[in-house]
Design an enzyme around this catalytic site. Structure first.
Site, PDB file in Angstrom:
ATOM      1  N   CYS A 219      18.254  49.748  41.418  1.00 22.88           N
ATOM      2  CA  CYS A 219      17.015  49.605  41.724  1.00 22.88           C
ATOM      3  C   CYS A 219      15.982  49.369  40.398  1.00 22.88           C
ATOM      4  CB  CYS A 219      16.492  51.197  42.486  1.00 22.88           C
ATOM      5  SG  CYS A 219      14.844  50.939  43.417  1.00 22.88           S
TER       6      CYS A 219
ATOM      7  N   HIS B 237      20.343  53.074  45.860  1.00 21.99           N
ATOM      8  CA  HIS B 237      20.787  54.197  45.027  1.00 21.99           C
ATOM      9  C   HIS B 237      22.068  54.809  45.336  1.00 21.99           C
ATOM     10  CE1 HIS B 237      16.780  54.517  43.093  1.00 21.99           C
ATOM     11  NE2 HIS B 237      16.422  54.041  44.043  1.00 21.99           N
TER      12      HIS B 237
ATOM     13  N   GLU C 289      23.623  56.652  43.750  1.00 20.91           N
ATOM     14  CA  GLU C 289      23.683  58.018  43.107  1.00 20.91           C
ATOM     15  C   GLU C 289      23.111  59.054  43.779  1.00 20.91           C
ATOM     16  OE1 GLU C 289      21.947  55.525  42.335  1.00 20.91           O
ATOM     17  OE2 GLU C 289      19.869  56.389  41.921  1.00 20.91           O
TER      18      GLU C 289
END
Ligand code: GLN
Length: 197
Positions: free
Chosen positions: A78, A170, A172
């Site tokens: 991002c 994302h 994560e």
């Protein structure tokens, strides 16, 4: 193999935790000395205009560029994709220029337009990837050496150019670790190549 996560601002802990779940050793990177210790670097999500200023202030911009050009694997998520890009539509702040893409910030809308999208990523297999988009950029242009690995609504959202990987979403923040593993695979291939050299 030591993985660094740039820790000036943004979702650093989430990346560190995801790497730990993949049994990788990872540290936050705040200084050029931290950077010198790691074999690969992740630029997390956050606010690109802030982080680009902080990179200058902490003397990290130039060493990141030098290391990456010398082959260090780098992955931007991002904001990290924006910072690593060749250029950004409508922004005259310099970026690191590590992957030959032009990105548009907040291209899928603002915070309220954040979305979980089941994304087809053939490089990861046939199972779609649950991708979390938060004020995400898209890839508006990519160079000939850049491989587009995923698209959403006709726009590139994941790309790779050699040792540099970029995702506009994302990984994560979710529990699917396939892209972290994909990056770790790039890191281990690079490690083997440099030992053989
Ligand atoms: N929109 C942010 C920026 O331009 C990126 C958002 C994110 O990293 N989640 O910096």
């Amino acid at each position: 193999m030591l993985i660094g996560v740039l820790a000036l601002q943004g979702d650093v802990v989430e990346h560190l935790n995801a790497l730990e779940r993949c049994d990788a050793t990872a540290i936050p990177v705040k200084t050029p000395a931290d950077l010198a210790r790691v074999d690969a670097l992740i630029l997390p999500g956050g606010e690109s205009t802030t982080v680009m200023k902080l990179l200058e202030r902490f003397g990290l911009g130039r060493p990141i560029v030098e290391r990456t050009r010398a082959g260090m694997p780098l992955w931007g998520t991002c904001m990290g994709m924006i910072v690593a890009a060749h250029d950004v539509v409508g922004l005259d702040q310099p970026t690191l220029g590590l992957i030959d893409i032009t990105v548009r910030r907040n291209a899928f809308g603002r915070q309220n337009d954040s979305a979980l999208v089941e994304l087809a990523i053939p490089a990861l297999g046939s199972m779609p990837f649950p991708a979390i988009f938060i004020r995400a950029p898209w890839i508006e242009r990519h160079g000939r050496k850049v491989e587009l690995l995923a698209e959403r609504e006709g726009h590139g959202v994941m790309a790779r150019e050699g040792n540099v990987l970029a995702t506009s979403f994302h990984p994560e923040l979710g529990s699917d670790a396939r892209i972290h593993r994909y990056f770790l695979e790039i890191v281990s291939q690079q490690g083997k190549a440099s030992t053989a050299a």
